[in-house]
Design a protein around this motif. Structure first.
Motif, mmCIF file in Angstrom:
data_model
loop_
_atom_site.group_PDB
_atom_site.id
_atom_site.type_symbol
_atom_site.label_atom_id
_atom_site.label_comp_id
_atom_site.label_asym_id
_atom_site.label_seq_id
_atom_site.Cartn_x
_atom_site.Cartn_y
_atom_site.Cartn_z
ATOM 1 N N ILE A 42 7.208 -0.756 8.676
ATOM 2 C CA ILE A 42 7.221 0.350 7.715
ATOM 3 C C ILE A 42 7.494 -0.186 6.310
ATOM 4 O O ILE A 42 6.867 0.236 5.349
ATOM 5 C CB ILE A 42 8.260 1.410 8.126
ATOM 6 C CG1 ILE A 42 7.771 2.140 9.379
ATOM 7 C CG2 ILE A 42 8.520 2.393 6.996
ATOM 8 C CD1 ILE A 42 8.805 3.058 10.007
ATOM 9 N N TYR A 45 4.328 -1.860 5.073
ATOM 10 C CA TYR A 45 3.327 -0.843 4.771
ATOM 11 C C TYR A 45 3.651 -0.153 3.443
ATOM 12 O O TYR A 45 2.766 0.086 2.632
ATOM 13 C CB TYR A 45 3.252 0.187 5.893
ATOM 14 C CG TYR A 45 2.369 1.358 5.567
ATOM 15 C CD1 TYR A 45 0.980 1.236 5.582
ATOM 16 C CD2 TYR A 45 2.910 2.586 5.204
ATOM 17 C CE1 TYR A 45 0.165 2.305 5.266
ATOM 18 C CE2 TYR A 45 2.104 3.652 4.885
ATOM 19 C CZ TYR A 45 0.726 3.512 4.923
ATOM 20 O OH TYR A 45 -0.056 4.572 4.593
ATOM 21 N N ASP A 46 4.927 0.158 3.210
ATOM 22 C CA ASP A 46 5.332 0.830 1.971
ATOM 23 C C ASP A 46 5.026 -0.045 0.760
ATOM 24 O O ASP A 46 4.514 0.442 -0.253
ATOM 25 C CB ASP A 46 6.824 1.166 2.037
ATOM 26 C CG ASP A 46 7.283 1.997 0.868
ATOM 27 O OD1 ASP A 46 6.606 3.004 0.548
ATOM 28 O OD2 ASP A 46 8.323 1.658 0.253
ATOM 29 N N GLU A 47 5.299 -1.334 0.851
ATOM 30 C CA GLU A 47 5.026 -2.242 -0.272
ATOM 31 C C GLU A 47 3.515 -2.371 -0.494
ATOM 32 O O GLU A 47 3.045 -2.365 -1.626
ATOM 33 C CB GLU A 47 5.648 -3.611 0.017
ATOM 34 C CG GLU A 47 5.775 -4.486 -1.192
ATOM 35 C CD GLU A 47 6.694 -3.929 -2.264
ATOM 36 O OE1 GLU A 47 6.510 -4.319 -3.420
ATOM 37 O OE2 GLU A 47 7.583 -3.100 -1.988
ATOM 38 N N MET A 49 1.319 -0.129 0.190
ATOM 39 C CA MET A 49 0.884 1.148 -0.366
ATOM 40 C C MET A 49 1.147 1.198 -1.881
ATOM 41 O O MET A 49 0.329 1.714 -2.643
ATOM 42 C CB MET A 49 1.616 2.293 0.329
ATOM 43 C CG MET A 49 1.174 3.667 -0.111
ATOM 44 S SD MET A 49 2.066 4.978 0.731
ATOM 45 C CE MET A 49 3.718 4.710 0.134
ATOM 46 N N LYS A 50 2.261 0.642 -2.332
ATOM 47 C CA LYS A 50 2.562 0.633 -3.765
ATOM 48 C C LYS A 50 1.550 -0.219 -4.530
ATOM 49 O O LYS A 50 1.131 0.149 -5.629
ATOM 50 C CB LYS A 50 3.983 0.121 -4.005
ATOM 51 C CG LYS A 50 5.038 1.125 -3.600
ATOM 52 C CD LYS A 50 6.431 0.591 -3.844
ATOM 53 C CE LYS A 50 7.462 1.617 -3.429
ATOM 54 N NZ LYS A 50 8.834 1.138 -3.646
ATOM 55 N N LYS A 107 6.131 11.975 -5.124
ATOM 56 C CA LYS A 107 6.381 10.551 -4.925
ATOM 57 C C LYS A 107 5.436 9.692 -5.749
ATOM 58 O O LYS A 107 5.765 8.586 -6.131
ATOM 59 C CB LYS A 107 6.233 10.230 -3.436
ATOM 60 C CG LYS A 107 6.590 8.831 -3.062
ATOM 61 C CD LYS A 107 6.494 8.622 -1.572
ATOM 62 C CE LYS A 107 6.871 7.211 -1.196
ATOM 63 N NZ LYS A 107 6.774 6.985 0.232
#
Length: 171
Positions: A42, A45-47, A49-50, A107
């Motif tokens: 997760i 994936y978050d990094e 996505m950024k 967000k």
């Protein structure tokens, strides 16, 4: 019923099948490993996505700049800050990039929270813009746009590999 037979029946009723302590510990260890892999995934994936959100924002700014140039004959002047760029692309009468709405609270906010507004990347750092043919990294594009990435270090003229390693640019 004999005494031996009675003891055997009592022993059978008391000793029901169950998991051993070792079996329970193995199951807990497996669950812990799976949870660790999931949480790590997760974060990755978050990094990722950024990075994608910032690349899309820069591409959107490029498209809005082309529309701006078609209407005004040239690109906005710059001082390195995205405040001028924000003022030109989202000035209330001519909105070239609707995602620069400062009232958006989600967000994926693309503008700093307080005036004077600047365009920000997914990490909250300011997107840098310049339109100065003498010092351009990309003269054929007529403007430079850069996000300093997650480390927030560097600028247009960064020579350090660590400073520019995670930068997102339009050139």
């Amino acid at each position: 019923m004999t005494k031996e037979h009675l003891n055997h029946r009592i022993q059978q009723s008391v000793m029901k099948p169950a998991f051993t302590l070792m079996e329970i510990l193995v199951v807990i260890a497996i669950i812990a490993v799976l949870a660790t892999l999931t949480i790590g995934g997760i974060g990755f994936y978050d990094e990722k996505m950024k990075f994608s959100r910032t690349e899309i924002l820069i591409a959107s700014i490029e498209s809005a700049l082309e529309e701006y140039k078609a209407d005004n004959g040239s690109y906005p002047t710059s001082g390195g800050s995205s405040q001028i760029l924000y003022d030109e692309l989202y000035d209330g009468t001519n909105i070239y990039l609707a995602t620069l709405n400062p009232d958006f609270t989600g967000k994926q906010r693309n503008v700093s929270a307080n005036a004077p507004y600047t365009i920000i990347d997914a990490w909250g750092g300011e997107i840098r813009y310049r339109h100065d043919a003498a010092s351009m990294a990309n003269p054929s594009q007529d403007y430079d746009i850069i996000s300093l990435g997650p480390n927030g270090v560097g600028d247009f003229a960064s020579n350090s590999d660590s400073a520019k390693a995670d930068d997102i640019k339009n050139w």
